[in-house]
Design a protein around this motif. Structure first.
Motif, PDB file in Angstrom:
ATOM      1  N   ARG A  62     -47.465 -20.887 -27.081  1.00  0.00           N
ATOM      2  CA  ARG A  62     -47.612 -20.544 -28.491  1.00  0.00           C
ATOM      3  C   ARG A  62     -49.005 -19.958 -28.756  1.00  0.00           C
ATOM      4  N   TRP A  63     -50.026 -20.581 -28.197  1.00  0.00           N
ATOM      5  CA  TRP A  63     -51.408 -20.123 -28.350  1.00  0.00           C
ATOM      6  C   TRP A  63     -51.590 -18.734 -27.748  1.00  0.00           C
ATOM      7  N   GLU A  64     -51.017 -18.522 -26.559  1.00  0.00           N
ATOM      8  CA  GLU A  64     -51.113 -17.209 -25.902  1.00  0.00           C
ATOM      9  C   GLU A  64     -50.453 -16.122 -26.746  1.00  0.00           C
ATOM     10  N   VAL A  65     -49.251 -16.403 -27.239  1.00  0.00           N
ATOM     11  CA  VAL A  65     -48.506 -15.410 -28.021  1.00  0.00           C
ATOM     12  C   VAL A  65     -49.260 -15.046 -29.299  1.00  0.00           C
ATOM     13  N   ARG A  66     -49.973 -16.011 -29.846  1.00  0.00           N
ATOM     14  CA  ARG A  66     -50.713 -15.769 -31.089  1.00  0.00           C
ATOM     15  C   ARG A  66     -52.052 -15.089 -30.855  1.00  0.00           C
ATOM     16  N   GLY A  67     -52.367 -14.745 -29.607  1.00  0.00           N
ATOM     17  CA  GLY A  67     -53.612 -14.036 -29.324  1.00  0.00           C
ATOM     18  C   GLY A  67     -54.788 -14.942 -29.034  1.00  0.00           C
ATOM     19  N   ARG A  68     -54.526 -16.177 -28.650  1.00  0.00           N
ATOM     20  CA  ARG A  68     -55.566 -17.148 -28.284  1.00  0.00           C
ATOM     21  C   ARG A  68     -56.576 -17.401 -29.398  1.00  0.00           C
ATOM     22  N   PRO A  69     -56.110 -17.674 -30.611  1.00  0.00           N
ATOM     23  CA  PRO A  69     -57.070 -17.915 -31.697  1.00  0.00           C
ATOM     24  C   PRO A  69     -57.804 -19.241 -31.495  1.00  0.00           C
ATOM     25  N   GLU A  70     -59.065 -19.263 -31.889  1.00  0.00           N
ATOM     26  CA  GLU A  70     -59.853 -20.495 -31.778  1.00  0.00           C
ATOM     27  C   GLU A  70     -59.488 -21.444 -32.913  1.00  0.00           C
ATOM     28  N   GLY A  71     -59.573 -22.737 -32.620  1.00  0.00           N
ATOM     29  CA  GLY A  71     -59.387 -23.750 -33.651  1.00  0.00           C
ATOM     30  C   GLY A  71     -57.949 -24.047 -34.020  1.00  0.00           C
ATOM     31  N   THR A  72     -56.997 -23.661 -33.182  1.00  0.00           N
ATOM     32  CA  THR A  72     -55.588 -23.908 -33.521  1.00  0.00           C
ATOM     33  C   THR A  72     -54.915 -24.917 -32.588  1.00  0.00           C
ATOM     34  N   ALA A  73     -55.688 -25.607 -31.768  1.00  0.00           N
ATOM     35  CA  ALA A  73     -55.114 -26.512 -30.774  1.00  0.00           C
ATOM     36  C   ALA A  73     -54.236 -27.587 -31.413  1.00  0.00           C
ATOM     37  N   ASN A  74     -54.719 -28.213 -32.475  1.00  0.00           N
ATOM     38  CA  ASN A  74     -53.928 -29.276 -33.114  1.00  0.00           C
ATOM     39  C   ASN A  74     -52.626 -28.736 -33.696  1.00  0.00           C
ATOM     40  N   GLU A  75     -52.706 -27.602 -34.353  1.00  0.00           N
ATOM     41  CA  GLU A  75     -51.508 -26.991 -34.930  1.00  0.00           C
ATOM     42  C   GLU A  75     -50.518 -26.601 -33.831  1.00  0.00           C
ATOM     43  N   ASP A  76     -51.014 -26.000 -32.754  1.00  0.00           N
ATOM     44  CA  ASP A  76     -50.140 -25.600 -31.654  1.00  0.00           C
ATOM     45  C   ASP A  76     -49.488 -26.824 -31.008  1.00  0.00           C
ATOM     46  N   TRP A  77     -50.253 -27.886 -30.826  1.00  0.00           N
ATOM     47  CA  TRP A  77     -49.720 -29.109 -30.222  1.00  0.00           C
ATOM     48  C   TRP A  77     -48.642 -29.724 -31.115  1.00  0.00           C
ATOM     49  N   LYS A  78     -48.915 -29.786 -32.423  1.00  0.00           N
ATOM     50  CA  LYS A  78     -47.955 -30.373 -33.366  1.00  0.00           C
ATOM     51  C   LYS A  78     -46.648 -29.578 -33.364  1.00  0.00           C
ATOM     52  N   ARG A  79     -46.750 -28.260 -33.424  1.00  0.00           N
ATOM     53  CA  ARG A  79     -45.541 -27.425 -33.423  1.00  0.00           C
ATOM     54  C   ARG A  79     -44.805 -27.565 -32.098  1.00  0.00           C
ATOM     55  N   ALA A  80     -45.530 -27.686 -30.992  1.00  0.00           N
ATOM     56  CA  ALA A  80     -44.895 -27.874 -29.691  1.00  0.00           C
ATOM     57  C   ALA A  80     -44.145 -29.206 -29.650  1.00  0.00           C
ATOM     58  N   GLU A  81     -44.736 -30.250 -30.203  1.00  0.00           N
ATOM     59  CA  GLU A  81     -44.044 -31.547 -30.266  1.00  0.00           C
ATOM     60  C   GLU A  81     -42.768 -31.440 -31.088  1.00  0.00           C
ATOM     61  N   GLU A  82     -42.835 -30.719 -32.204  1.00  0.00           N
ATOM     62  CA  GLU A  82     -41.644 -30.520 -33.035  1.00  0.00           C
ATOM     63  C   GLU A  82     -40.562 -29.772 -32.277  1.00  0.00           C
ATOM     64  N   ILE A  83     -40.947 -28.769 -31.503  1.00  0.00           N
ATOM     65  CA  ILE A  83     -39.972 -28.003 -30.719  1.00  0.00           C
ATOM     66  C   ILE A  83     -39.311 -28.900 -29.690  1.00  0.00           C
ATOM     67  N   ILE A  84     -40.090 -29.729 -29.002  1.00  0.00           N
ATOM     68  CA  ILE A  84     -39.537 -30.648 -28.003  1.00  0.00           C
ATOM     69  C   ILE A  84     -38.601 -31.646 -28.674  1.00  0.00           C
ATOM     70  N   GLN A  85     -38.991 -32.163 -29.827  1.00  0.00           N
ATOM     71  CA  GLN A  85     -38.126 -33.113 -30.554  1.00  0.00           C
ATOM     72  C   GLN A  85     -36.822 -32.451 -30.986  1.00  0.00           C
ATOM     73  N   ARG A  86     -36.904 -31.220 -31.456  1.00  0.00           N
ATOM     74  CA  ARG A  86     -35.684 -30.505 -31.863  1.00  0.00           C
ATOM     75  C   ARG A  86     -34.789 -30.230 -30.664  1.00  0.00           C
ATOM     76  N   THR A  87     -35.405 -29.963 -29.509  1.00  0.00           N
ATOM     77  CA  THR A  87     -34.636 -29.731 -28.294  1.00  0.00           C
ATOM     78  C   THR A  87     -33.904 -31.008 -27.892  1.00  0.00           C
ATOM     79  N   ALA A  88     -34.571 -32.137 -27.981  1.00  0.00           N
ATOM     80  CA  ALA A  88     -33.961 -33.413 -27.622  1.00  0.00           C
ATOM     81  C   ALA A  88     -32.821 -33.773 -28.572  1.00  0.00           C
ATOM     82  N   ALA A  89     -32.960 -33.380 -29.841  1.00  0.00           N
ATOM     83  CA  ALA A  89     -31.941 -33.710 -30.840  1.00  0.00           C
ATOM     84  C   ALA A  89     -30.705 -32.803 -30.723  1.00  0.00           C
ATOM     85  N   ALA A  90     -30.879 -31.648 -30.099  1.00  0.00           N
ATOM     86  CA  ALA A  90     -29.766 -30.679 -30.008  1.00  0.00           C
ATOM     87  C   ALA A  90     -28.726 -31.085 -28.991  1.00  0.00           C
TER      88      ALA A  90
END
Length: 90
Positions: A62-90
């Motif tokens: 996600r960070w790579e696709v967004r152009g490696r912006p600084e200061g987005t680690a927490n947001e990227d991690w949170k969205r990644a956790e949501e994606i994994i949770q949605r995958t598990a629920a599917a």
């Protein structure tokens, strides 16, 4: 760049990866001689560690696709956790 589309694509990628690995493992299991199958009855060493690895991989993508912006680690991690949770629920 439409971040919703990126997250949807990452979700699809994760779902496809899980489906592929599941089918690959089932085929490999069936191709093994019955005497060798007993060694595969054990599960992963630490499921939480595997989940964390998946979250890290998605967050980095996600960070790579967004152009490696600084200061987005927490947001990227949170969205990644949501994606994994949605995958598990599917």
């Amino acid at each position: 760049m439409d971040q919703t589309a990126v997250d949807a694509a990452l979700l699809e990628l994760e779902q496809a990866s899980i489906a592929y690995k599941s089918c690959r493992n089932a085929l490999a299991y069936l191709l093994l001689p019955p005497s060798s199958r007993d060694f595969l009855s054990e599960g992963p060493d630490d499921p939480s560690q595997l989940a964390e690895t998946r979250v890290r991989r998605i967050a980095e993508l996600r960070w790579e696709v967004r152009g490696r912006p600084e200061g987005t680690a927490n947001e990227d991690w949170k969205r990644a956790e949501e994606i994994i949770q949605r995958t598990a629920a599917a």
